[in-house]
Design an enzyme around this catalytic site. Structure first.
Site, PDB file in Angstrom:
ATOM      1  CG  ASP A  30      -2.050   0.975   1.116  1.00  0.00           C
ATOM      2  OD1 ASP A  30      -3.191   0.519   0.935  1.00  0.00           O
ATOM      3  OD2 ASP A  30      -1.806   2.206   1.171  1.00  0.00           O
ATOM      4  CB  THR A 121     -16.038  -0.649  -8.112  1.00  0.00           C
ATOM      5  OG1 THR A 121     -16.226  -1.675  -7.153  1.00  0.00           O
ATOM      6  CG2 THR A 121     -17.286  -0.484  -8.939  1.00  0.00           C
ATOM      7  CE  LYS A 222     -18.829  -3.967  -6.738  1.00  0.00           C
ATOM      8  NZ  LYS A 222     -17.880  -4.340  -5.767  1.00  0.00           N
ATOM      9  CB  ALA A 270     -37.890   1.230   5.125  1.00  0.00           C
ATOM     10  CB  CYS A 278     -19.643   0.129  -2.217  1.00  0.00           C
ATOM     11  SG  CYS A 278     -18.077  -0.449  -1.568  1.00  0.00           S
ATOM     12  NE  ARG A 345     -14.388   4.251   3.560  1.00  0.00           N
ATOM     13  CZ  ARG A 345     -13.785   3.388   2.736  1.00  0.00           C
ATOM     14  NH1 ARG A 345     -12.929   3.823   1.833  1.00  0.00           N
ATOM     15  NH2 ARG A 345     -14.036   2.105   2.803  1.00  0.00           N
TER      16      ARG A 345
HETATM   17  C1  UGA Z   1     -21.973  -3.213  -1.155  1.00  0.00           C
HETATM   18  C2  UGA Z   1     -22.586  -4.423  -1.859  1.00  0.00           C
HETATM   19  O1  UGA Z   1     -23.637  -4.970  -1.060  1.00  0.00           O
HETATM   20  C3  UGA Z   1     -21.514  -5.509  -2.088  1.00  0.00           C
HETATM   21  O2  UGA Z   1     -22.080  -6.598  -2.808  1.00  0.00           O
HETATM   22  C4  UGA Z   1     -20.378  -4.884  -2.885  1.00  0.00           C
HETATM   23  O3  UGA Z   1     -19.336  -5.824  -3.104  1.00  0.00           O
HETATM   24  C5  UGA Z   1     -19.805  -3.710  -2.112  1.00  0.00           C
HETATM   25  O4  UGA Z   1     -20.861  -2.740  -1.915  1.00  0.00           O
HETATM   26  C6  UGA Z   1     -18.702  -3.100  -2.933  1.00  0.00           C
HETATM   27  O5  UGA Z   1     -18.982  -2.518  -3.978  1.00  0.00           O
HETATM   28  O6  UGA Z   1     -17.528  -3.293  -2.592  1.00  0.00           O
HETATM   29  P1  UGA Z   1     -21.330  -2.646   1.387  1.00  0.00           P
HETATM   30  O7  UGA Z   1     -20.998  -1.272   0.905  1.00  0.00           O
HETATM   31  O8  UGA Z   1     -20.367  -3.341   2.285  1.00  0.00           O
HETATM   32  O9  UGA Z   1     -21.546  -3.635   0.137  1.00  0.00           O
HETATM   33  O10 UGA Z   1     -22.689  -2.534   2.169  1.00  0.00           O
HETATM   34  P2  UGA Z   1     -24.190  -3.043   1.970  1.00  0.00           P
HETATM   35  O11 UGA Z   1     -24.419  -4.246   2.786  1.00  0.00           O
HETATM   36  O12 UGA Z   1     -24.537  -3.135   0.533  1.00  0.00           O
HETATM   37  O13 UGA Z   1     -24.994  -1.835   2.614  1.00  0.00           O
HETATM   38  C7  UGA Z   1     -24.942  -0.538   2.011  1.00  0.00           C
HETATM   39  C8  UGA Z   1     -25.852   0.417   2.725  1.00  0.00           C
HETATM   40  O14 UGA Z   1     -27.208   0.115   2.459  1.00  0.00           O
HETATM   41  C9  UGA Z   1     -25.729   0.459   4.249  1.00  0.00           C
HETATM   42  O15 UGA Z   1     -25.728   1.803   4.660  1.00  0.00           O
HETATM   43  C10 UGA Z   1     -26.956  -0.269   4.743  1.00  0.00           C
HETATM   44  O16 UGA Z   1     -27.371   0.139   6.015  1.00  0.00           O
HETATM   45  C11 UGA Z   1     -27.962   0.105   3.664  1.00  0.00           C
HETATM   46  N1  UGA Z   1     -29.062  -0.855   3.517  1.00  0.00           N
HETATM   47  C12 UGA Z   1     -28.821  -2.135   3.124  1.00  0.00           C
HETATM   48  C13 UGA Z   1     -30.371  -0.436   3.739  1.00  0.00           C
HETATM   49  O17 UGA Z   1     -30.625   0.734   4.075  1.00  0.00           O
HETATM   50  N2  UGA Z   1     -31.395  -1.323   3.555  1.00  0.00           N
HETATM   51  C14 UGA Z   1     -31.173  -2.612   3.181  1.00  0.00           C
HETATM   52  O18 UGA Z   1     -32.168  -3.372   3.039  1.00  0.00           O
HETATM   53  C15 UGA Z   1     -29.855  -3.019   2.961  1.00  0.00           C
END
Ligand code: UGA
Length: 456
Positions: A30, A121, A222, A270, A278, A345
């Site tokens: 890194d 990504t 992606k 919700a 991401c 973040r």
């Molecule tokens: C997301 C994707 O889910 C992964 O598949 C992907 O690999 C990753 O981005 C990436 O691009 O590297 P992540 O950012 O770790 O993963 O988090 P998520 O689980 O997707 O949650 C994202 C946000 O959505 C969170 O703030 C969570 O609280 C919110 N969320 C999630 C909701 O408000 N409602 C839901 O039903 C699900």
């Protein structure tokens, strides 16, 4: 296989550690010297379940090396994963300058042919540009580089599990040799040849589908996946708003919807909306990509718009419950953008804290993992030892991140500690009936307010 990982953020560190865990020799680099020093001292700079245990084990085994010299990582490896950040530019497009810098490093430091794999990504066509850049920068050395795209679908909080038991492995290639090399890299996962550290008593043993596509398709998969997930969340949030107006319960509605296998139950929760490093940036970048390609994908802009108004809608609920926000003692539970991570973040919880400060509230906060990071970013907030200290004499308690431990708190103790037992649950974490039985005024997202003063 000897594999280099360039970029030790969430994706790079999990990728390097898990590749070592399943039997490869990984070497991580890194360009942040502070991070490198921590890693060299066997300290993992992020919180991610199982990561530290696996990192230390593979360091001890000698299968996971860390280097402060990019050239060492590049020369050691047969395959190089690029896992550097692609943060959003002002206009929403992805900033690819880190990828360009790595391409120059690889081209100038390599001592022979390499497979260069994009894991970050990136917008479609980055693979093409990367291949061209490697050629240009390596002109004098004359090495030949193959390029592949292998998007990572891991979620923070379950990243190790997602890496070891992926729903699918996507490899975008333009040569048979690249496909074969990627099959070799993933063979332990495809044949399930590793001791699973996550599910100790039996884990999913089905081989994940291994999808071979063009590089452009892999890159698009992606962005398309993350944008679709964002759409689902925004759909649920718009539905929640409608439920509030019409007296329905969004949890009941989405539970029934999710039982239809064509819809599925996930990502229909919700709340305060999606955050993290991401989803928000990927949707933005995808919208920009579509614009540049002359395609009207305004559907995604709507999803963004709905997401942006979630925190504001919540602040409005708080205002209605408290009447005046200024000078009120408000407790906030949760700072991370989602549970089981210390990542703040683009966290809706942090945005909420800032909004409350703008309104003049006295804010105290607690998060099980994200406090050290938040302390560096938030001024004028009281950081508490636990949820009970947050609740002490508070006039309102807000749930901003759905950490399961918040559901398991002693809510009677919290009620007795608060100066007014008012809970606004931005993540629909708690059971409204139980909360009201305990004597709380309880409000959540898209669910009826019961006997409480209606806030909708
Ligand atoms: C997301 C994707 O889910 C992964 O598949 C992907 O690999 C990753 O981005 C990436 O691009 O590297 P992540 O950012 O770790 O993963 O988090 P998520 O689980 O997707 O949650 C994202 C946000 O959505 C969170 O703030 C969570 O609280 C919110 N969320 C999630 C909701 O408000 N409602 C839901 O039903 C699900």
């Amino acid at each position: 296989m000897r594999i280099a990982i360039i970029g030790c953020g969430y994706v790079g560190l999990v990728t390097g550690t898990c590749l070592a865990e399943v039997g490869h020799e990984a070497i991580c680099f890194d360009n942040d010297p502070e991070k490198t020093q921590l890693l060299l001292a066997d300290r993992v700079p992020i919180y991610e379940p199982h990561l530290e245990e696996l990192f230390l084990r593979n360091r001890r085994r000698g299968r996971l090396r860390v280097t402060a010299t990019a050239g060492e990582a590049i020369r050691t490896a047969e395959a190089i994963f690029i896992c550097v950040g692609t943060p959003p530019l002002e206009n929403g497009e992805a900033d690819l300058s880190a990828i360009d810098r790595v391409a120059r490093l690889i081209a100038t430091e390599a001592d022979g042919p390499k497979l260069v794999i994009e894991k970050s990504t990136v917008p479609v066509r980055t693979g093409l540009e990367l291949k061209r850049a490697l050629g240009v920068y390596a002109r004098t050395a004359g090495h030949r580089f193959r390029v592949a795209s292998n998007p990572e679908f891991l979620r923070e909080g379950t990243a190790v599990e997602d890496f070891l038991h992926p729903d699918r492995i996507v490899v975008g290639v333009d040569e048979e040799a690249s496909e074969q090399q990627l099959r070799e890299i993933y063979r332990p996962l495809l044949e399930h040849r590793f001791q699973c550290p996550v599910h100790r008593d039996g884990c999913p043993s089905d081989a994940p589908p291994f999808l071979v596509t063009t590089i452009a398709s892999a890159e698009l998969i992606k962005h398309a996946s993350n944008s679709f997930l964002a759409l689902k969340i925004s759909y649920a949030n718009a539905l929640a708003e409608l439920c509030e107006r019409l007296g329905a319960d969004v949890e009941e509605v989405t539970r029934a919807m999710g039982l239809d296998p064509r819809i599925g139950p996930q990502f229909l929760r919700a709340g305060l909306g999606f955050g993290g490093f991401c989803l928000p940036k990927d949707v933005q970048a995808f919208v920009r990509l579509a614009e540049r390609a002359g395609v009207d994908f305004s559907l995604l802009r709507e999803a963004e718009k709905i997401n942006r108004r979630q925190v504001e809608r919540f602040v409005e609920k708080i205002r209605r419950a408290l009447w005046v926000i200024r000078d009120k003692q408000i407790g906030v539970l949760g700072l991370a953008f989602k549970p089981r991570t210390d990542d703040i973040r683009f966290s809706p919880a942090v945005e909420l804290v800032r909004r409350l400060q703008q309104e003049g509230a006295q804010v105290r906060v607690f998060d099980p993992k994200a406090m050290p990071r938040a302390e560096k970013m938030l001024d004028g907030v009281r950081f508490c030892r636990d949820a009970y200290e947050v609740a002490d004499q508070a006039e309102a308690l807000l749930i901003a991140t759905d950490w399961p431990e918040f559901a398991a708190l002693d809510w009677e103790r919290i009620r007795d500690a608060m100066s007014r037992p008012l809970v606004l649950d931005g993540r629909n974490l708690l059971d409204p009936v139980r909360m009201r039985e305990l004597g709380f005024e309880y409000f959540s997202m898209g669910r009826p307010s019961g006997d409480c003063w209606p806030l909708n």
